[in-house]
Write a protein that holds these residues in place. Structure first.
Motif, PDB file in Angstrom:
ATOM      1  N   ILE A   1       0.811  -1.225   0.000  1.00 48.81           N
ATOM      2  CA  ILE A   1       0.000   0.000   0.000  1.00 48.81           C
ATOM      3  C   ILE A   1       0.844   1.276   0.000  1.00 48.81           C
ATOM      4  N   MET A   2       1.978   1.246   0.692  1.00 49.24           N
ATOM      5  CA  MET A   2       2.798   2.462   0.733  1.00 49.24           C
ATOM      6  C   MET A   2       3.315   2.839  -0.649  1.00 49.24           C
ATOM      7  N   GLU A   3       3.736   1.829  -1.405  1.00 51.66           N
ATOM      8  CA  GLU A   3       4.261   2.098  -2.751  1.00 51.66           C
ATOM      9  C   GLU A   3       3.143   2.538  -3.699  1.00 51.66           C
ATOM     10  N   ALA A   4       2.018   1.823  -3.602  1.00 48.45           N
ATOM     11  CA  ALA A   4       0.904   2.125  -4.502  1.00 48.45           C
ATOM     12  C   ALA A   4       0.374   3.532  -4.258  1.00 48.45           C
ATOM     13  N   GLN A   5       0.440   3.963  -2.985  1.00 46.93           N
ATOM     14  CA  GLN A   5      -0.065   5.290  -2.656  1.00 46.93           C
ATOM     15  C   GLN A   5       0.878   6.380  -3.160  1.00 46.93           C
ATOM     16  N   LEU A   6       2.177   6.179  -2.978  1.00 46.43           N
ATOM     17  CA  LEU A   6       3.149   7.203  -3.391  1.00 46.43           C
ATOM     18  C   LEU A   6       3.019   7.566  -4.863  1.00 46.43           C
ATOM     19  N   VAL A   7       2.803   6.545  -5.717  1.00 46.28           N
ATOM     20  CA  VAL A   7       2.884   6.784  -7.164  1.00 46.28           C
ATOM     21  C   VAL A   7       1.587   7.322  -7.759  1.00 46.28           C
ATOM     22  N   GLU A   8       0.554   7.419  -6.942  1.00 48.36           N
ATOM     23  CA  GLU A   8      -0.741   7.876  -7.460  1.00 48.36           C
ATOM     24  C   GLU A   8      -0.634   9.180  -8.253  1.00 48.36           C
ATOM     25  N   THR A   9      -0.084  10.209  -7.610  1.00 51.82           N
ATOM     26  CA  THR A   9      -0.157  11.551  -8.201  1.00 51.82           C
ATOM     27  C   THR A   9       0.578  11.627  -9.539  1.00 51.82           C
ATOM     28  N   ALA A  10       1.809  11.131  -9.572  1.00 51.01           N
ATOM     29  CA  ALA A  10       2.596  11.256 -10.802  1.00 51.01           C
ATOM     30  C   ALA A  10       1.989  10.427 -11.938  1.00 51.01           C
ATOM     31  N   ILE A  11       1.498   9.228 -11.616  1.00 49.94           N
ATOM     32  CA  ILE A  11       0.852   8.413 -12.665  1.00 49.94           C
ATOM     33  C   ILE A  11      -0.316   9.189 -13.259  1.00 49.94           C
ATOM     34  N   LEU A  12      -1.136   9.770 -12.393  1.00 46.43           N
ATOM     35  CA  LEU A  12      -2.293  10.521 -12.909  1.00 46.43           C
ATOM     36  C   LEU A  12      -1.849  11.732 -13.724  1.00 46.43           C
ATOM     37  N   THR A  13      -0.862  12.468 -13.223  1.00 43.92           N
ATOM     38  CA  THR A  13      -0.397  13.662 -13.948  1.00 43.92           C
ATOM     39  C   THR A  13       0.009  13.293 -15.371  1.00 43.92           C
ATOM     40  N   MET A  14       0.781  12.232 -15.499  1.00 41.49           N
ATOM     41  CA  MET A  14       1.340  11.859 -16.809  1.00 41.49           C
ATOM     42  C   MET A  14       0.287  11.268 -17.743  1.00 41.49           C
ATOM     43  N   ILE A  15      -0.519  10.352 -17.210  1.00 39.94           N
ATOM     44  CA  ILE A  15      -1.555   9.716 -18.038  1.00 39.94           C
ATOM     45  C   ILE A  15      -2.629  10.743 -18.404  1.00 39.94           C
ATOM     46  N   ASN A  16      -3.034  11.546 -17.438  1.00 39.34           N
ATOM     47  CA  ASN A  16      -4.054  12.569 -17.715  1.00 39.34           C
ATOM     48  C   ASN A  16      -3.581  13.527 -18.801  1.00 39.34           C
ATOM     49  N   HIS A  17      -2.369  14.026 -18.671  1.00 41.97           N
ATOM     50  CA  HIS A  17      -1.899  15.024 -19.624  1.00 41.97           C
ATOM     51  C   HIS A  17      -1.771  14.451 -21.036  1.00 41.97           C
ATOM     52  N   GLN A  18      -1.038  13.369 -21.179  1.00 45.61           N
ATOM     53  CA  GLN A  18      -0.782  12.869 -22.535  1.00 45.61           C
ATOM     54  C   GLN A  18      -2.034  12.273 -23.177  1.00 45.61           C
ATOM     55  N   SER A  19      -2.877  11.620 -22.387  1.00 46.71           N
ATOM     56  CA  SER A  19      -4.117  11.071 -22.970  1.00 46.71           C
ATOM     57  C   SER A  19      -5.016  12.207 -23.454  1.00 46.71           C
ATOM     58  N   LEU A  20      -5.017  13.303 -22.691  1.00 43.93           N
ATOM     59  CA  LEU A  20      -5.820  14.459 -23.095  1.00 43.93           C
ATOM     60  C   LEU A  20      -5.366  14.991 -24.452  1.00 43.93           C
ATOM     61  N   ILE A  21      -4.069  15.228 -24.592  1.00 41.64           N
ATOM     62  CA  ILE A  21      -3.576  15.856 -25.822  1.00 41.64           C
ATOM     63  C   ILE A  21      -3.656  14.878 -27.000  1.00 41.64           C
ATOM     64  N   ALA A  22      -3.404  13.603 -26.753  1.00 41.84           N
ATOM     65  CA  ALA A  22      -3.524  12.620 -27.842  1.00 41.84           C
ATOM     66  C   ALA A  22      -4.960  12.569 -28.350  1.00 41.84           C
ATOM     67  N   THR A  23      -5.918  12.632 -27.431  1.00 41.05           N
ATOM     68  CA  THR A  23      -7.329  12.589 -27.810  1.00 41.05           C
ATOM     69  C   THR A  23      -7.711  13.846 -28.602  1.00 41.05           C
ATOM     70  N   LYS A  24      -7.263  14.996 -28.099  1.00 41.07           N
ATOM     71  CA  LYS A  24      -7.549  16.249 -28.805  1.00 41.07           C
ATOM     72  C   LYS A  24      -6.935  16.199 -30.207  1.00 41.07           C
ATOM     73  N   ALA A  25      -5.710  15.707 -30.305  1.00 41.09           N
ATOM     74  CA  ALA A  25      -5.044  15.628 -31.612  1.00 41.09           C
ATOM     75  C   ALA A  25      -5.830  14.721 -32.560  1.00 41.09           C
ATOM     76  N   ALA A  26      -6.327  13.604 -32.044  1.00 36.33           N
ATOM     77  CA  ALA A  26      -7.107  12.687 -32.894  1.00 36.33           C
ATOM     78  C   ALA A  26      -8.337  13.404 -33.452  1.00 36.33           C
ATOM     79  N   ARG A  27      -8.953  14.238 -32.655  1.00 38.52           N
ATOM     80  CA  ARG A  27     -10.112  15.016 -33.123  1.00 38.52           C
ATOM     81  C   ARG A  27      -9.714  15.975 -34.245  1.00 38.52           C
ATOM     82  N   VAL A  28      -8.629  16.705 -34.024  1.00 37.22           N
ATOM     83  CA  VAL A  28      -8.191  17.697 -35.017  1.00 37.22           C
ATOM     84  C   VAL A  28      -7.794  16.982 -36.324  1.00 37.22           C
ATOM     85  N   VAL A  29      -7.067  15.889 -36.184  1.00 40.63           N
ATOM     86  CA  VAL A  29      -6.639  15.114 -37.365  1.00 40.63           C
ATOM     87  C   VAL A  29      -7.870  14.594 -38.108  1.00 40.63           C
TER      88      VAL A  29
END
Lengths: 486, 486
Positions: free
Chosen positions: A118-146
């Motif tokens: 649990i300690m490890e899984a909790q620590l990585v929450e924020t950074a995983i979300l930051t990275m997945i949220n950001h890149q998935s957002l822009i990839a999705t937006k790009a797919a729309r524009v394309v």
């Protein structure tokens, strides 16, 4: 330089560390399963594009508390010595599963699953979300524009309006995954081996005594990729005529062999492109490319295509790199199961008064169901990892909220593919990301399995994401248990 | 680790480099002046907060092309050997002036002015804009949110929804400049020495057999900063009663000496906070703080304050860290003057059919004019650097578009302050950024010079930004020269 070699261990919310110390100090030494998923497709799209996993992999690999990190945490006065000592030796020892980058995904599907103490899984929450949220957002937006450009190339031009250097650099990477043909961001080109594009700015034109000299000088330097920016003084009276004069001289000198054309960056792009096309054609420059930029997004490009604008190449900046109409992806990271020692995982559920926000419990994976006859995506099925399926047998799937909505799939008429792959095994990375250009190719192929109605820019058809029978039963039982009197 | 030590030299648009090679190969070895400015206040605000300069300073100091950078550029096949050799020895040799971080600024004022050989000035365009645009955006948004809270503390909680690690980290820095009292982002705390805050998540509550045990365990660990998250199961039936039970036990054990209270993270915050306040007061916990988070922004906070919600502490995430309703700042970088060798600067102007987009020419600075009697901001004046002013003399300022709008300032009734400071002198940094907390203090003082009508969230009063007589004449003369027949 390497962005990825950075130690981002402290890129986390403080509460992850206060909770870690809490778990460290108390006998709650469990192994847990967390799912990262999202609830609503961004920008009103009919799907999202998973992206950011490679950045997560680098982050997890580099996870460690340096002496400076520990000293900083010590200075906060809320962490005890034994916990700080533990951090000194910390590294990630868990398993991670994920849906590969470039894959079409839908709401409520686990994009990343972390199985760890649990300690490890909790620590990585924020950074995983930051990275997945950001890149998935822009990839999705790009797919729309394309998608809006109906086959024309989209260039990513947004670095100067991005939310900082990373947002520009990883955002451009994500935009490539979503289907752009190149980016203006040189650092992205260097780090991720994707095409970089660009010609000149208004300041180039203004730093010469006149527009013709500026064009001529540029054309001499870059005859093989000669796109001239024509709107500095007056597009139709000055810019296009000067460009044509230079193209004529290049034709005479037999150096007009590469890609060439003009770029419109202001004004009424529909009108200007049609007039410029006539002028270029009249001079015999039928293959001169007309490209455009100027605060474009998928709606404007769609409208210009519908108006018959003579533009076949598009530079998109602010609206793509910030996903301006929807600048956050909304991914969350929720506890799905817990086990003590070597026991079995006990499923966990997060209640909410909002039914949509109730989580799916248990150790899950995602299957994609295709119609065998045409390869089109039929539905997705969130299932428990030990669910068994047989494509030769009939399958009934149903909507987890509106359970009377059932779909009967006849055995032999459908195929199933599991989407999640293992990325870390007991802390060791067991997955190698494809190149960005290969992920981009995968993303194009993925979108080809969608019906046109799902790819529509506005009011797209929603794809079914159902639960397996066993997962549905597990969820219902848990809900009944938690609301005994109701 | 140090984010700032990174080599971001290739964080630029490709066209900056193709133009650089163009200037290198052609006899256009000019010294130029570029201004970075913006045209519209973000989020409908009445002003913006300048931020990002310290990141720009680090970027300029570290600017150099490594062997890998040169090899990468060589691999693109568009740069010639002599130009690549030049890049190997490249460093910034120019002057930079800027308005210090935390200062209130207005549209069309140069926030950063670069005076350098054209190749150098061109290269740095993109990164300067990326950094200034991002941080000024978030600082301005933060100032709005802080303003809406009418004195309550705002905590920045948005890392997981930020557009990547930098956006989260430098965004949190900018949010502090804009007036937040702390951030959840530990990396921002480490890098910029600002307060970090946070307690626990729903997963903490869910990983214990029951809510009371979770609260009790947390309270034992962190008695001095004990904020309990009360909405995991049922806020009023379970969360608040369990929190009160724990507070009573803490009171009995005489450990209730620090800051303590509850956090609401869902539901109707106005209703729940009023009910929770009654329950806490009835148990004698008058000083228990009620904090709230849940997709908040300045409008929601303003509305909750107006409704009399009993919340005095606010955590703001997505809407602040992405400036969701306006996620781009729109700063531009425009050529203002050019000189050959040791000659005089020749002013340059960029025309546009849109009058608002016509640039201000020449070597400029910005003066702020205050009313002497009360220290309130009266107007800003964009002036030429060799303009002379005398506060003891009368001054007439006028709107540069609607020139009949004149303001007469009587000598002795006003004071003037020049806003721009020198940051680089012939490539050498001559400026040291204050600490982030000192910049934050400066920003609070800056906003205190504004009239309430300018700080209003909706339809704020616009502050006058006028041109000095000599600048206005230079601009008019240039426009007349470029449109001789009109």
């Amino acid at each position: 330089m390497s962005v990825t070699a950075q130690n981002l261990t402290l890129l986390t919310d403080l509460y992850e560390l206060t909770m870690m110390q809490g778990y460290f100090k108390n006998p709650v030494q469990e192994t847990v399963i967390f799912d990262a998923f999202y609830r609503v497709n961004p920008c009103g799209n009919g799907f999202a594009i998973a992206a950011g996993l490679d950045q997560v992999i680098d982050y997890i690999k580099n996870l460690h508390f340096s002496d400076e990190d520990v000293a900083y945490l010590d200075s906060l006065g809320i962490f005890e010595k034994d916990f700080l000592e533990y951090l000194r030796g910390f590294h990630f020892t868990g398993d991670i599963y994920a849906i590969p980058e470039g894959t079409v995904v839908f709401p409520r599907e686990p994009l990343v699953k972390v199985i760890a103490p649990i300690m490890e899984a909790q620590l990585v929450e924020t950074a995983i979300l930051t990275m997945i949220n950001h890149q998935s957002l822009i990839a999705t937006k790009a797919a729309r524009v394309v998608n809006a450009a109906r086959g024309d190339g989209i260039m990513e031009f947004g670095l100067r309006r991005a939310q900082g250097p990373d947002a520009g650099t990883y955002g451009a990477r994500a935009a490539m995954i979503g289907g752009c043909i190149g980016t203006s961001n040189v650092l992205t080109g260097q780090l991720f081996d994707v095409p970089v594009l660009g010609t000149h700015a208004h300041s180039w034109i203004m730093s010469f005594p006149d527009e013709y000299t500026a064009f001529k000088t540029y054309a001499k330097m870059y005859p093989d990729a000669c796109t001239l920016l024509v709107d500095t003084y007056d597009t139709l009276k000055s810019g296009v005529p000067n460009a044509i004069r230079v193209f004529k001289e290049m034709r005479k000198d037999k150096v007009l062999n590469g890609r060439y054309g003009i770029r419109l960056d202001s004004g009424d792009l529909a009108y200007l492109s049609k007039e410029a096309r006539k002028m270029l054609d009249a001079a015999g420059f039928y293959d001169a490319v007309i490209s455009a930029s100027s605060d474009l997004d998928e709606y404007l490009i769609d409208s210009l295509k519908t108006q018959g604008a003579k533009i076949t190449s598009w530079g998109v900046g602010t609206n793509l790199i910030t996903s301006k109409d929807c600048p956050a992806f909304g991914g969350v990271y929720k506890l799905a199961a817990v086990k003590q020692g070597d026991g079995e995982f006990v499923p966990k559920i997060k209640l909410s008064e909002n039914t949509e926000k109730i989580t799916n419990p248990g150790n899950k994976t995602v299957y994609r169901i295709y119609e065998k006859s045409n390869g089109k995506l039929k539905a997705d099925l969130i299932a428990l990892v030990d669910d068994k399926f047989d494509e030769s047998k009939d399958l009934v799937i149903f909507d987890p909220q509106e359970t009377w909505k059932k779909t009967h799939l006849k055995g032999g008429t459908y195929t199933m593919k599991e989407l999640m792959v293992q990325v870390f095994d007991k802390g060791k990375c067991v997955y190698t990301s494809p190149s960005v250009m290969d992920i981009r190719e995968h993303c194009i192929n993925e979108q080809a399995t969608l019906w046109d109605e799902t790819r529509r820019l506005v009011n797209p058809h929603e794809v079914y994401v159902d639960l397996s029978d066993r997962l549905y039963k597990m969820k219902t039982d848990l809900l009944n248990k938690m609301h005994p009197e109701e």
